[in-house]
Scaffold this motif. Sequence first.
Motif, PDB file in Angstrom:
ATOM      1  N   SER A  43      -2.903  32.891 -15.117  1.00  0.00           N
ATOM      2  CA  SER A  43      -3.310  31.661 -15.797  1.00  0.00           C
ATOM      3  C   SER A  43      -3.619  30.603 -14.751  1.00  0.00           C
ATOM      4  N   PHE A  45     -10.563  33.866 -26.880  1.00  0.00           N
ATOM      5  CA  PHE A  45     -10.943  34.963 -25.999  1.00  0.00           C
ATOM      6  C   PHE A  45     -12.450  35.167 -25.956  1.00  0.00           C
ATOM      7  N   GLY A  46     -12.929  35.620 -24.803  1.00  0.00           N
ATOM      8  CA  GLY A  46     -14.287  36.105 -24.700  1.00  0.00           C
ATOM      9  C   GLY A  46     -14.389  37.543 -25.179  1.00  0.00           C
ATOM     10  N   ASP A  47     -15.612  38.081 -25.180  1.00  0.00           N
ATOM     11  CA  ASP A  47     -15.832  39.448 -25.653  1.00  0.00           C
ATOM     12  C   ASP A  47     -15.474  40.504 -24.612  1.00  0.00           C
ATOM     13  N   PHE A  57      -1.389  40.619 -19.298  1.00  0.00           N
ATOM     14  CA  PHE A  57      -1.660  39.334 -18.655  1.00  0.00           C
ATOM     15  C   PHE A  57      -1.870  39.533 -17.153  1.00  0.00           C
ATOM     16  N   TYR A  71      -6.854  25.089 -19.808  1.00  0.00           N
ATOM     17  CA  TYR A  71      -6.099  26.244 -19.345  1.00  0.00           C
ATOM     18  C   TYR A  71      -6.989  27.472 -19.437  1.00  0.00           C
ATOM     19  N   GLN A 122      -7.240  45.189 -20.088  1.00  0.00           N
ATOM     20  CA  GLN A 122      -6.858  46.246 -21.021  1.00  0.00           C
ATOM     21  C   GLN A 122      -7.433  47.558 -20.516  1.00  0.00           C
ATOM     22  N   ARG A 149     -16.510  45.090 -19.486  1.00  0.00           N
ATOM     23  CA  ARG A 149     -16.031  46.455 -19.233  1.00  0.00           C
ATOM     24  C   ARG A 149     -16.368  46.820 -17.800  1.00  0.00           C
ATOM     25  N   GLN A 166      -5.092  30.374 -27.802  1.00  0.00           N
ATOM     26  CA  GLN A 166      -6.008  30.864 -26.777  1.00  0.00           C
ATOM     27  C   GLN A 166      -7.232  31.482 -27.458  1.00  0.00           C
ATOM     28  N   LYS A 186      -2.262  48.678 -24.005  1.00  0.00           N
ATOM     29  CA  LYS A 186      -2.210  47.317 -24.524  1.00  0.00           C
ATOM     30  C   LYS A 186      -2.793  46.325 -23.524  1.00  0.00           C
ATOM     31  N   VAL A 187      -3.122  45.161 -24.038  1.00  0.00           N
ATOM     32  CA  VAL A 187      -3.650  44.100 -23.193  1.00  0.00           C
ATOM     33  C   VAL A 187      -2.514  43.567 -22.302  1.00  0.00           C
ATOM     34  N   PHE A 197     -10.609  40.500 -20.033  1.00  0.00           N
ATOM     35  CA  PHE A 197     -10.848  39.417 -20.969  1.00  0.00           C
ATOM     36  C   PHE A 197     -10.507  38.077 -20.323  1.00  0.00           C
ATOM     37  N   MET A 210     -11.116  46.929 -19.382  1.00  0.00           N
ATOM     38  CA  MET A 210     -11.778  45.795 -20.016  1.00  0.00           C
ATOM     39  C   MET A 210     -11.053  44.548 -19.534  1.00  0.00           C
ATOM     40  N   TYR A 212      -7.008  38.507 -18.640  1.00  0.00           N
ATOM     41  CA  TYR A 212      -6.199  39.617 -19.131  1.00  0.00           C
ATOM     42  C   TYR A 212      -6.954  40.910 -18.856  1.00  0.00           C
ATOM     43  N   TYR A 237      -7.396  31.822 -18.481  1.00  0.00           N
ATOM     44  CA  TYR A 237      -6.593  33.038 -18.339  1.00  0.00           C
ATOM     45  C   TYR A 237      -7.491  34.247 -18.096  1.00  0.00           C
TER      46      TYR A 237
END
Lengths: 110, 114
Positions: B48, B105-107, B45, B31, B37, B110, B103, B42-43, B91, B89, B35, B33
Amino acid sequence: KNEVEQSPQNLTAQEGEFITINCSYSVGISALHWLQQHPGGGIVSLFMLSSGKKKHGRLIATINIQEKHSSLHITASHPRDSAVYICAVLSGGSNYKLTFGKGTLLTVNP
Amino acid sequence: EPEVTQTPSHQVTQMGQEVILRCVPISNHLYFYWYRQILGQKVEFLVSFYNNEISEKSEIFDDQFSVERPDGSNFTLKIRSTKLEDSAMYFCASSGQGSNQPQHFGDGTRLSIL
């Protein structure tokens, strides 16, 4: 639509203090994540839980499904714990979509 | 420990241009995703992806956006005709089989639109 509320928004503590961050959500969920975000932006998953309590080192996460509430505790806090802590939920109807809270900015002073 | 990697870490693009953000999920995850920000917010969605198709998408994920898994390792987000408000950003995350899998997450990338 699930609303996720965190409190407090900002928290300043002295090194060694016990920290509690709270998260409430409005709709039943299948799971809840606690995440950590450092300056510079990377997100690290701390816990995923759907019931009860989990512990990892100095971090403890609890969830009360009936009350739609979760807490993240940090024992013996340290300046390196300074970060944004984010609560995110997987709603019951979705296996995929995380809904995030706004985060709690924690600053731990030496 | 296996991790999700994202490239580039920072992308600067002129408004109206197309950008492709790249992600390499954890190898045995199924799976994927994206996201977003926006600074100070806030982050959120976006989308997916499972079994080579979109599983769920948000209202944000309109025709301007597309995702693709072009090969066995990469997962990309394409943003066409970028706007100033796309600055954020982004993600990528991945998870294993089953709803009880966390889940990862990557870093993040930006994205700055000028």
